[in-house]
Design an enzyme around this catalytic site. Structure first.
Site, short mmCIF file in Angstrom:
data_model
loop_
_atom_site.label_atom_id
_atom_site.label_comp_id
_atom_site.label_asym_id
_atom_site.label_seq_id
_atom_site.Cartn_x
_atom_site.Cartn_y
_atom_site.Cartn_z
N ASP A 99 0.83 -1.22 0.00
CA ASP A 99 0.00 0.00 0.00
C ASP A 99 0.87 1.27 0.00
OD1 ASP A 99 -0.49 -1.39 3.14
OD2 ASP A 99 0.78 0.38 2.86
N GLY A 151 9.91 -11.71 -1.17
CA GLY A 151 10.90 -11.24 -0.18
C GLY A 151 11.75 -12.38 0.36
N ASP A 168 6.57 -5.73 6.50
CA ASP A 168 5.20 -5.20 6.47
C ASP A 168 4.35 -6.18 5.66
OD1 ASP A 168 3.62 -2.20 5.13
OD2 ASP A 168 2.94 -3.71 6.56
N ASP A 171 -0.95 -11.47 6.90
CA ASP A 171 -0.88 -12.54 7.90
C ASP A 171 -0.18 -13.77 7.34
OD1 ASP A 171 -3.32 -10.81 8.88
OD2 ASP A 171 -2.63 -12.06 10.53
N1 SAM Z 1 -0.52 -3.24 6.55
C1 SAM Z 1 -0.92 -4.60 6.37
C2 SAM Z 1 -1.09 -5.28 7.68
O1 SAM Z 1 -1.38 -4.58 8.62
O2 SAM Z 1 -0.99 -6.47 7.78
C3 SAM Z 1 0.05 -5.31 5.51
C4 SAM Z 1 0.64 -4.44 4.46
S1 SAM Z 1 0.65 -4.97 2.85
C5 SAM Z 1 -0.93 -4.88 2.25
C6 SAM Z 1 1.07 -6.68 2.97
C7 SAM Z 1 1.75 -7.06 1.68
O3 SAM Z 1 2.63 -8.18 1.83
C8 SAM Z 1 0.77 -7.47 0.57
O4 SAM Z 1 0.76 -6.47 -0.42
C9 SAM Z 1 1.31 -8.81 0.06
O5 SAM Z 1 1.19 -8.95 -1.33
C10 SAM Z 1 2.76 -8.74 0.52
N2 SAM Z 1 3.45 -10.03 0.62
C11 SAM Z 1 2.95 -11.19 1.13
N3 SAM Z 1 3.88 -12.17 1.03
C12 SAM Z 1 4.99 -11.61 0.43
C13 SAM Z 1 6.27 -12.11 0.06
N4 SAM Z 1 6.60 -13.41 0.25
N5 SAM Z 1 7.16 -11.26 -0.51
C14 SAM Z 1 6.83 -9.95 -0.72
N6 SAM Z 1 5.62 -9.41 -0.41
C15 SAM Z 1 4.71 -10.24 0.18
#
Ligand code: SAM
Length: 296
Positions: A99, A151, A168, A171
């Site tokens: 975001d 990541g 960030d 879940d």
């Molecule tokens: N602010 C949110 C919260 O409170 O949980 C989370 C922020 S953001 C929306 C979470 C991001 O992590 C998502 O856009 C998702 O696509 C990303 N994500 C999940 N697994 C990931 C990975 N293995 N590598 C990189 N990004 C990842």
């Protein structure tokens, strides 16, 4: 996974899916003016709603991620705490953060460069469209490098490189599933410089105390200083949220440390609405029953 369901009345309700490690049997219901977008990426279901109480919200796989109304609490706690624990962060890595809120917070500081590794470019694309108030100008900042990738793989390429790493992530399910493993955390530590700091969104203290405890214990295995910071984020189920910060740097409170923080904060003149020096330290004070649950 239980489908989130709607009660179709004049105004609809969005009910969140259960989050992993949830012991509360609580899900939140949010009154919705309208659904702005619903789609699937190769990684997850992506939805945006316009709501009465929280403005526009992002939902991934049925779990609320962030809201216009209270994202500042989450992003300032997740990012300003480690940025002020570290004496002079220059090279920062954000994993997740699609975001753009974490990126925006880090760029408030005179950093040299921020890498943001987000697995799902659709999250960035649609957050820029539906939630521009969160990322503001962050994605256009020349100091930011946005990498679309996993990541978990990206981190393996670095050793003793970053001053700060911010996890960030959504879940621990779907694309983020393995990113609470001890193995991953060891890769994070290896990518950090000697005095580096890592900051993790570590879940709800009320609904997911087991998850908070797992993350805390794994961090304790690899870092001498581990602090669990607490903040209430109204749009998150039961609101009571945790941010786990770890380092080889001494993170303990002292009057001298607080004075240093106050001096830096004053000099930086950055606009923050939630974080300030007192809350930096007071937010690590947990009630006895939670402290025991996490540290036992
Ligand atoms: N602010 C949110 C919260 O409170 O949980 C989370 C922020 S953001 C929306 C979470 C991001 O992590 C998502 O856009 C998702 O696509 C990303 N994500 C999940 N697994 C990931 C990975 N293995 N590598 C990189 N990004 C990842």
């Amino acid at each position: 996974m239980k489908k989130n369901f709607w009660i179709f009345k004049k105004n609809q309700w969005f009910f969140e899916n259960e989050v992993p490690f949830d012991e509360s049997e609580i899900v939140i219901g949010i009154k919705v003016k309208r659904r702005l977008y619903s789609g699937k990426s190769p990684y997850q279901k992506i939805e945006f709603f316009d709501t009465f109480s929280f403005g526009k919200i992002l939902v991934l796989d049925g779990i609320l991620q962030t809201s216009e109304k209270d994202e500042f609490i989450y992003h300032e706690m997740l990012c300003q705490i480690p940025m002020f624990y570290h004496p002079n962060p220059q090279k920062v890595l954000i994993i997740g953060g699609g975001d753009g809120g974490a990126l925006e917070e880090v760029l408030k500081h005179p950093v040299k460069k921020v890498w943001m590794v987000e697995i799902d470019e659709k999250v960035i694309q649609y957050c820029r469209k539906y939630l521009p108030s969160i990322s503001k100008k962050a994605f256009k900042d020349k100091r930011a490098e946005i990498i679309i990738g996993n990541g978990k793989k990206f981190i393996k390429k670095y050793k003793n490189f970053f001053d700060l790493i911010i996890l960030d992530l959504s879940d621990p399910l779907g694309p983020a599933k393995d990113l609470i493993s001890l193995k991953f955390y060891k890769d994070v530590k290896r990518a950090l410089k000697e005095k580096g700091v890592v900051s993790i969104q570590s879940g709800s203290l009320t609904c997911q105390p087991k998850l908070v405890a797992i993350i805390y214990k794994r961090m304790r295995k690899i870092f001498p200083y581990v602090k669990v910071h607490r903040a209430v984020i109204p749009s998150y189920q039961a609101g009571d949220y945790s941010f786990t910060v770890a380092s080889k740097l001494n993170l303990d409170y002292s009057l001298a440390a607080k004075k240093k923080l106050e001096k830096r904060f004053k000099k930086l003149k950055i606009n923050l609405q939630y974080w300030f020096p007192e809350i930096h330290f007071s937010s690590t004070v947990l009630p006895k029953h939670l402290k025991e649950k996490i540290e036992k």
